[in-house]
Motif scaffolding. Sequence first.
Motif, mmCIF file in Angstrom:
data_model
loop_
_atom_site.group_PDB
_atom_site.id
_atom_site.type_symbol
_atom_site.label_atom_id
_atom_site.label_comp_id
_atom_site.label_asym_id
_atom_site.label_seq_id
_atom_site.Cartn_x
_atom_site.Cartn_y
_atom_site.Cartn_z
ATOM 1 N N VAL A 1 0.857 -1.186 0.000
ATOM 2 C CA VAL A 1 0.000 0.000 0.000
ATOM 3 C C VAL A 1 0.897 1.240 0.000
ATOM 4 N N GLY A 2 0.545 2.213 -0.846
ATOM 5 C CA GLY A 2 1.319 3.441 -0.893
ATOM 6 C C GLY A 2 2.445 3.374 -1.904
ATOM 7 N N THR A 3 3.170 4.469 -2.013
ATOM 8 C CA THR A 3 4.284 4.562 -2.954
ATOM 9 C C THR A 3 5.475 5.225 -2.265
ATOM 10 N N GLY A 4 6.642 5.027 -2.848
ATOM 11 C CA GLY A 4 7.849 5.677 -2.337
ATOM 12 C C GLY A 4 8.153 5.276 -0.914
ATOM 13 N N ASP A 5 8.584 6.274 -0.140
ATOM 14 C CA ASP A 5 8.953 6.008 1.245
ATOM 15 C C ASP A 5 7.757 5.633 2.107
ATOM 16 N N ASP A 6 6.560 5.937 1.638
ATOM 17 C CA ASP A 6 5.355 5.638 2.407
ATOM 18 C C ASP A 6 4.781 4.255 2.083
ATOM 19 N N ARG A 7 5.472 3.535 1.197
ATOM 20 C CA ARG A 7 4.972 2.223 0.779
ATOM 21 C C ARG A 7 5.173 1.202 1.910
ATOM 22 N N ILE A 8 4.106 0.512 2.259
ATOM 23 C CA ILE A 8 4.166 -0.492 3.326
ATOM 24 C C ILE A 8 3.567 -1.808 2.829
ATOM 25 N N ALA A 9 4.007 -2.915 3.473
ATOM 26 C CA ALA A 9 3.484 -4.244 3.140
ATOM 27 C C ALA A 9 2.566 -4.710 4.258
ATOM 28 N N ARG A 10 1.531 -5.399 3.881
ATOM 29 C CA ARG A 10 0.617 -5.939 4.878
ATOM 30 C C ARG A 10 0.101 -7.295 4.391
ATOM 31 N N GLN A 11 -0.305 -8.146 5.352
ATOM 32 C CA GLN A 11 -0.826 -9.471 5.037
ATOM 33 C C GLN A 11 -2.348 -9.406 4.952
ATOM 34 N N ALA A 12 -2.869 -9.720 3.770
ATOM 35 C CA ALA A 12 -4.322 -9.667 3.557
ATOM 36 C C ALA A 12 -4.887 -11.082 3.516
ATOM 37 N N LEU A 13 -5.942 -11.314 4.255
ATOM 38 C CA LEU A 13 -6.578 -12.629 4.285
ATOM 39 C C LEU A 13 -7.283 -12.894 2.953
ATOM 40 N N GLN A 14 -6.921 -14.031 2.313
ATOM 41 C CA GLN A 14 -7.504 -14.404 1.033
ATOM 42 C C GLN A 14 -8.580 -15.482 1.145
ATOM 43 N N GLY A 15 -8.566 -16.196 2.266
ATOM 44 C CA GLY A 15 -9.524 -17.285 2.433
ATOM 45 C C GLY A 15 -8.954 -18.362 3.334
ATOM 46 N N TYR A 16 -9.507 -19.567 3.204
ATOM 47 C CA TYR A 16 -9.096 -20.664 4.076
ATOM 48 C C TYR A 16 -8.858 -21.926 3.241
ATOM 49 N N LEU A 17 -7.819 -22.693 3.658
ATOM 50 C CA LEU A 17 -7.493 -23.963 3.006
ATOM 51 C C LEU A 17 -7.783 -25.091 3.992
ATOM 52 N N ALA A 18 -8.653 -26.011 3.579
ATOM 53 C CA ALA A 18 -8.970 -27.184 4.390
ATOM 54 C C ALA A 18 -8.318 -28.405 3.741
ATOM 55 N N ARG A 19 -7.726 -29.263 4.584
ATOM 56 C CA ARG A 19 -6.979 -30.424 4.059
ATOM 57 C C ARG A 19 -7.302 -31.659 4.878
ATOM 58 N N GLN A 20 -7.417 -32.796 4.185
ATOM 59 C CA GLN A 20 -7.736 -34.062 4.842
ATOM 60 C C GLN A 20 -7.147 -35.205 4.005
ATOM 61 N N SER A 21 -6.717 -36.277 4.672
ATOM 62 C CA SER A 21 -6.138 -37.415 3.941
ATOM 63 C C SER A 21 -7.018 -38.652 4.090
ATOM 64 N N VAL A 22 -7.065 -39.425 3.025
ATOM 65 C CA VAL A 22 -7.773 -40.705 3.011
ATOM 66 C C VAL A 22 -6.721 -41.790 2.827
ATOM 67 N N THR A 23 -6.699 -42.755 3.748
ATOM 68 C CA THR A 23 -5.682 -43.806 3.723
ATOM 69 C C THR A 23 -6.346 -45.171 3.588
ATOM 70 N N VAL A 24 -5.727 -46.016 2.770
ATOM 71 C CA VAL A 24 -6.211 -47.382 2.577
ATOM 72 C C VAL A 24 -5.075 -48.340 2.928
ATOM 73 N N ARG A 25 -5.380 -49.326 3.738
ATOM 74 C CA ARG A 25 -4.423 -50.376 4.106
ATOM 75 C C ARG A 25 -5.091 -51.713 3.812
ATOM 76 N N SER A 26 -4.518 -52.462 2.866
ATOM 77 C CA SER A 26 -5.219 -53.643 2.368
ATOM 78 C C SER A 26 -4.231 -54.726 1.931
ATOM 79 N N THR A 27 -4.726 -55.970 1.925
ATOM 80 C CA THR A 27 -3.944 -57.084 1.398
ATOM 81 C C THR A 27 -4.200 -57.290 -0.094
ATOM 82 N N ASP A 28 -5.169 -56.582 -0.640
ATOM 83 C CA ASP A 28 -5.439 -56.651 -2.086
ATOM 84 C C ASP A 28 -4.515 -55.646 -2.789
ATOM 85 N N VAL A 29 -3.272 -56.058 -2.945
ATOM 86 C CA VAL A 29 -2.235 -55.152 -3.424
ATOM 87 C C VAL A 29 -2.544 -54.631 -4.825
#
Length: 256
Positions: free
Chosen positions: A118-146
């Motif tokens: 935001v801003g220009t020159g000496d007044d230019r500053i950086a800031r962290q803006a929230l863009q959203g949310y990331l949801a993550r989940q894993s599905v695991t299979v353990r089987s003898t049917d290789v």
Amino acid sequence: MEFVKPPGQDLRPIGVICVAIAMVAATFIASSTWERVRVRPESRSIEITGSAKKRIVSDLIEWSATIEATAPDRTAAYRQLHAHAAKAQEFLGGRGVVEKEISVSAAGIEAIYETEYVGTGDDRIARQALQGYLARQSVTVRSTDVALIERMSREITDLLEQGITITSSAPLYYYTKLGEMKIEMLAEASRDARVRAENMVNSAGGAQLGALRTADMGVININPANQTQGSWDGNNDTTSLEKDIITIVHAVYALE
């Protein structure tokens, strides 16, 4: 030491006695020395290494896939992830994967930030803006049917066409009868050590192979098929379906 002869006494018997004692002592020393040499012959032995190698095929597979969903709102991200995970489980069940072999991890949600200036020159500053949310989940299979799970690890990405973000991991392969196999391989490696020692002694001549004195097990390496690398603490490959198990035994035999 000088003996003073008392008046009227003959010293010859005393001299005879001293000579006799000296002869007995010399005989005892010589006899003891000969006895030590006779009962303690030089020890001879041969140290040999035996090995055994066998091809095994994994009978258990473990595979996982990671599902992700993004949304501006935390709750929306979670709901979307939950729906996508359900479709992934439905996909696997519809192709023959047993429900009890499927497990789903807890969902994780993290905020997504993007750096804005935001801003220009000496007044230019950086800031962290929230863009959203990331949801993550894993599905695991353990089987003898290789074979089935191997195929699922490749086909699961078909869900991408349905708008589901999913990443498939490489399967892990295990052999469940490894304990029994190790005992069998140690016996085979021990037999190999005996045969090697017999062949060496028979070829060299001059001795016969005697009893086993000591034996110890070396490391057991489980490598991908046709690979022979080893390590001090042993390898246990989980990346390949077919593996080679290599067992080492160190033995010491007496020579007669």
